[in-house]
Design an enzyme around this catalytic site. Structure first.
Site, PDB file in Angstrom:
ATOM      1  N   CYS A 119       0.814  -1.225   0.000  1.00 56.07           N
ATOM      2  CA  CYS A 119       0.000   0.000   0.000  1.00 56.07           C
ATOM      3  C   CYS A 119       0.845   1.272   0.000  1.00 56.07           C
ATOM      4  O   CYS A 119       0.332   2.360  -0.229  1.00 56.07           O
ATOM      5  CB  CYS A 119      -0.968   0.007   1.181  1.00 56.07           C
ATOM      6  SG  CYS A 119      -2.017  -1.444   1.199  1.00 56.07           S
ATOM      7  N   HIS A 252      -3.006   7.189   2.076  1.00 53.17           N
ATOM      8  CA  HIS A 252      -3.503   5.875   1.655  1.00 53.17           C
ATOM      9  C   HIS A 252      -4.892   5.679   2.265  1.00 53.17           C
ATOM     10  O   HIS A 252      -5.122   5.976   3.428  1.00 53.17           O
ATOM     11  CB  HIS A 252      -2.541   4.786   2.123  1.00 53.17           C
ATOM     12  CG  HIS A 252      -3.084   3.409   1.949  1.00 53.17           C
ATOM     13  ND1 HIS A 252      -3.655   2.984   0.762  1.00 53.17           N
ATOM     14  CD2 HIS A 252      -3.169   2.361   2.811  1.00 53.17           C
ATOM     15  CE1 HIS A 252      -4.052   1.733   0.912  1.00 53.17           C
ATOM     16  NE2 HIS A 252      -3.783   1.336   2.143  1.00 53.17           N
ATOM     17  N   ASN A 282     -10.197  -0.079   0.192  1.00 48.73           N
ATOM     18  CA  ASN A 282      -8.743   0.000   0.168  1.00 48.73           C
ATOM     19  C   ASN A 282      -8.247  -0.620  -1.142  1.00 48.73           C
ATOM     20  O   ASN A 282      -8.347  -1.831  -1.334  1.00 48.73           O
ATOM     21  CB  ASN A 282      -8.201  -0.765   1.383  1.00 48.73           C
ATOM     22  CG  ASN A 282      -6.685  -0.767   1.475  1.00 48.73           C
ATOM     23  OD1 ASN A 282      -5.994  -0.403   0.526  1.00 48.73           O
ATOM     24  ND2 ASN A 282      -6.184  -1.194   2.619  1.00 48.73           N
TER      25      ASN A 282
HETATM   26  O1  UT7 Z   1      -3.711  -1.186   3.530  1.00 43.60           O
HETATM   27  C1  UT7 Z   1      -2.764  -1.418   4.532  1.00 43.60           C
HETATM   28  C2  UT7 Z   1      -3.176  -0.803   5.764  1.00 43.60           C
HETATM   29  N1  UT7 Z   1      -4.286  -1.539   6.347  1.00 43.60           N
HETATM   30  C3  UT7 Z   1      -4.903  -0.982   7.350  1.00 43.60           C
HETATM   31  O2  UT7 Z   1      -4.580   0.145   7.673  1.00 43.60           O
HETATM   32  C4  UT7 Z   1      -5.931  -1.748   8.129  1.00 43.60           C
HETATM   33  C5  UT7 Z   1      -5.790  -1.408   9.580  1.00 43.60           C
HETATM   34  N2  UT7 Z   1      -6.770  -2.040  10.436  1.00 43.60           N
HETATM   35  C6  UT7 Z   1      -8.065  -1.691  10.446  1.00 43.60           C
HETATM   36  O3  UT7 Z   1      -8.492  -0.875   9.667  1.00 43.60           O
HETATM   37  C7  UT7 Z   1      -8.961  -2.285  11.502  1.00 43.60           C
HETATM   38  O4  UT7 Z   1      -8.174  -2.955  12.471  1.00 43.60           O
HETATM   39  C8  UT7 Z   1     -10.040  -3.259  10.931  1.00 43.60           C
HETATM   40  C9  UT7 Z   1     -11.052  -2.466  10.145  1.00 43.60           C
HETATM   41  C10 UT7 Z   1      -9.370  -4.296  10.056  1.00 43.60           C
HETATM   42  C11 UT7 Z   1     -10.767  -3.962  12.080  1.00 43.60           C
HETATM   43  O5  UT7 Z   1     -11.338  -3.003  12.951  1.00 43.60           O
HETATM   44  P1  UT7 Z   1     -11.192  -3.177  14.540  1.00 43.60           P
HETATM   45  O6  UT7 Z   1     -11.895  -2.067  15.147  1.00 43.60           O
HETATM   46  O7  UT7 Z   1      -9.717  -3.346  14.823  1.00 43.60           O
HETATM   47  O8  UT7 Z   1     -12.019  -4.512  14.785  1.00 43.60           O
HETATM   48  P2  UT7 Z   1     -11.543  -5.893  15.425  1.00 43.60           P
HETATM   49  O9  UT7 Z   1     -10.605  -6.594  14.505  1.00 43.60           O
HETATM   50  O10 UT7 Z   1     -11.081  -5.614  16.821  1.00 43.60           O
HETATM   51  O11 UT7 Z   1     -12.897  -6.697  15.489  1.00 43.60           O
HETATM   52  C12 UT7 Z   1     -13.940  -6.297  16.360  1.00 43.60           C
HETATM   53  C13 UT7 Z   1     -15.067  -7.282  16.275  1.00 43.60           C
HETATM   54  C14 UT7 Z   1     -14.631  -8.747  16.438  1.00 43.60           C
HETATM   55  O12 UT7 Z   1     -15.627  -9.405  17.168  1.00 43.60           O
HETATM   56  P3  UT7 Z   1     -15.436  -9.684  18.746  1.00 43.60           P
HETATM   57  O13 UT7 Z   1     -14.162 -10.490  18.845  1.00 43.60           O
HETATM   58  O14 UT7 Z   1     -15.317  -8.339  19.372  1.00 43.60           O
HETATM   59  O15 UT7 Z   1     -16.659 -10.427  19.088  1.00 43.60           O
HETATM   60  C15 UT7 Z   1     -14.614  -9.257  15.019  1.00 43.60           C
HETATM   61  O16 UT7 Z   1     -14.851 -10.645  14.963  1.00 43.60           O
HETATM   62  O17 UT7 Z   1     -15.680  -7.193  14.967  1.00 43.60           O
HETATM   63  C16 UT7 Z   1     -15.765  -8.511  14.415  1.00 43.60           C
HETATM   64  N3  UT7 Z   1     -15.661  -8.389  12.974  1.00 43.60           N
HETATM   65  C17 UT7 Z   1     -16.708  -8.200  12.153  1.00 43.60           C
HETATM   66  N4  UT7 Z   1     -18.029  -8.106  12.388  1.00 43.60           N
HETATM   67  C18 UT7 Z   1     -18.825  -7.896  11.330  1.00 43.60           C
HETATM   68  C19 UT7 Z   1     -14.525  -8.394  12.210  1.00 43.60           C
HETATM   69  N5  UT7 Z   1     -14.836  -8.214  10.914  1.00 43.60           N
HETATM   70  C20 UT7 Z   1     -16.175  -8.087  10.849  1.00 43.60           C
HETATM   71  C21 UT7 Z   1     -17.079  -7.884   9.785  1.00 43.60           C
HETATM   72  N6  UT7 Z   1     -18.391  -7.774  10.067  1.00 43.60           N
HETATM   73  N7  UT7 Z   1     -16.666  -7.729   8.494  1.00 43.60           N
END
Ligand code: UT7
Length: 325
Positions: A119, A252, A282
């Site tokens: 990225c 980005h 993205n």
């Molecule tokens: O391009 C390179 C750079 N990439 C990035 O910058 C990505 C950086 N990371 C992010 O943008 C975020 O970490 C994400 C968007 C990927 C995830 O957001 P988050 O706030 O860190 O969520 P999380 O991974 O902590 O997940 C929270 C909850 C989990 O459930 P529990 O364990 O709290 O019950 C996940 O299982 O959300 C759940 N979850 C979803 N629920 C519905 C994860 N993906 C989904 C989904 N739909 N698609």
């Protein structure tokens, strides 16, 4: 007299097939994967993304973006002496997307190669093209970011498959007596390879290892916010500018929360940030040139504006380019 490089044209292209969050959620539900528009919007700011049809490659998308950038710059493809394509989803193992795209646009004969910094690829490619123009190794360069991330997304992994999209953006960069690119700052730290990678590879006629994208989202998120501020401060210092001088921040486009966090650290209001993540998702190396072209074509980014481009991604890689349009 110092020789600079300057952007003289921008272009971009999105494949026509567009999926809203609701469309994607319905598609995933058929495979028993649960997600929702609410979750995706709240956690990422993404509302829709574009996916290329089967058989459409990064060079196809990049070619359309390149043609538009060449038209905007008012030059012919045959005048180019350098093409650099930033991509992590090349058409084939080799040759480069740049070589394939070069033939499609009819720029045969010029130097052409790919840059692989995920990225951050576009800021890496732009920085390399700028350096080659400054030294006189090139005079008219095409710098492209082109991706078909839909090919490496695991549609059974809801934590990643809702985040990415396909697309391409391009700029023409020409030698100039006036800046242009003012400063760039590139970094990588390979100890973080495992937090964002697509480990599969071709060996002995087979794909070995997992060919789908893997990401520890929270680890990437935490690293991204810190390094984006560092890179921005580094290019400002190199160019002798202040954060208050920035007209446009074009980061980005991975997650609106990372973008608002970076803008806040640079004391920039969100109306100075070009945001396309809501409509594109993205698109990895394509996201910055796509957003830049959107800014230019919407009339917001104007000649003379001070623009900060910033990338961060797998590797772990990060970097920034500060330039005057
Ligand atoms: O391009 C390179 C750079 N990439 C990035 O910058 C990505 C950086 N990371 C992010 O943008 C975020 O970490 C994400 C968007 C990927 C995830 O957001 P988050 O706030 O860190 O969520 P999380 O991974 O902590 O997940 C929270 C909850 C989990 O459930 P529990 O364990 O709290 O019950 C996940 O299982 O959300 C759940 N979850 C979803 N629920 C519905 C994860 N993906 C989904 C989904 N739909 N698609």
């Amino acid at each position: 007299m110092r020789r600079y490089s300057r952007i003289t044209g921008t272009g971009s292209f999105l494949p026509p097939k567009r999926l809203s969050n609701a469309d994607l959620a319905a598609q995933l539900a058929r495979d028993g994967i649960e997600t929702s528009d609410e979750w995706i919007v709240e956690r990422t700011g993404i509302r829709a993304r574009h996916f290329a049809e089967a058989g459409v490659t990064s060079s196809d998308l990049g070619t359309e973006a390149a043609r538009r950038a060449l038209t905007a710059a008012g030059i012919q493809a045959s005048e180019l002496d350098l093409i650099i394509v930033a991509t992590s989803t090349p058409d084939m193992v080799f040759p480069s997307v740049a070589a394939i795209l070069q033939d499609k646009i009819g720029a045969n004969g010029c130097a052409a190669f790919d840059v692989q910094a995920v990225c951050s690829g576009f800021v890496y490619a732009l920085s390399v093209a700028d350096a080659m123009i400054q030294t006189g190794a090139a005079s008219k360069a095409l710098v492209v970011g082109a991706e078909v991330f839909s090919r490496i997304i695991d549609f059974k992994d809801r934590t990643t498959c809702v985040l990415f999209g396909d697309g391409a953006g391009a700029v023409v960069l020409e030698a100039s007596e006036t800046p242009g690119v003012l400063a760039s700052d590139l970094h990588a730290d390979g100890k973080h390879v495992g937090i964002l990678c697509t480990p599969g590879h071709v060996s002995g006629g087979q794909v070995l290892g997992d060919p789908f994208l893997k990401m520890d989202g929270q680890a990437v998120f935490k690293l991204a916010v810190g390094v984006l501020e560092e890179a921005a401060r580094a290019v400002l210092a190199k160019a002798g500018k202040q954060d208050t001088d920035i007209d446009w921040l074009i980061p980005h486009q991975a997650n609106i929360r990372i973008m608002t966090g970076t803008a806040k650290k640079l004391k920039l209001p969100m109306d100075k940030v070009i945001v396309t993540v809501d409509q594109h998702g993205n698109t990895s190396a394509a996201s910055i040139p796509l957003a830049l072209d959107e800014g230019v074509r919407s009339g917001r980014v104007k000649k003379g504006d001070l623009v900060m481009l910033e990338g961060v991604g797998g590797g772990f890689t990060w970097g920034a380019v500060l330039l005057t349009m």
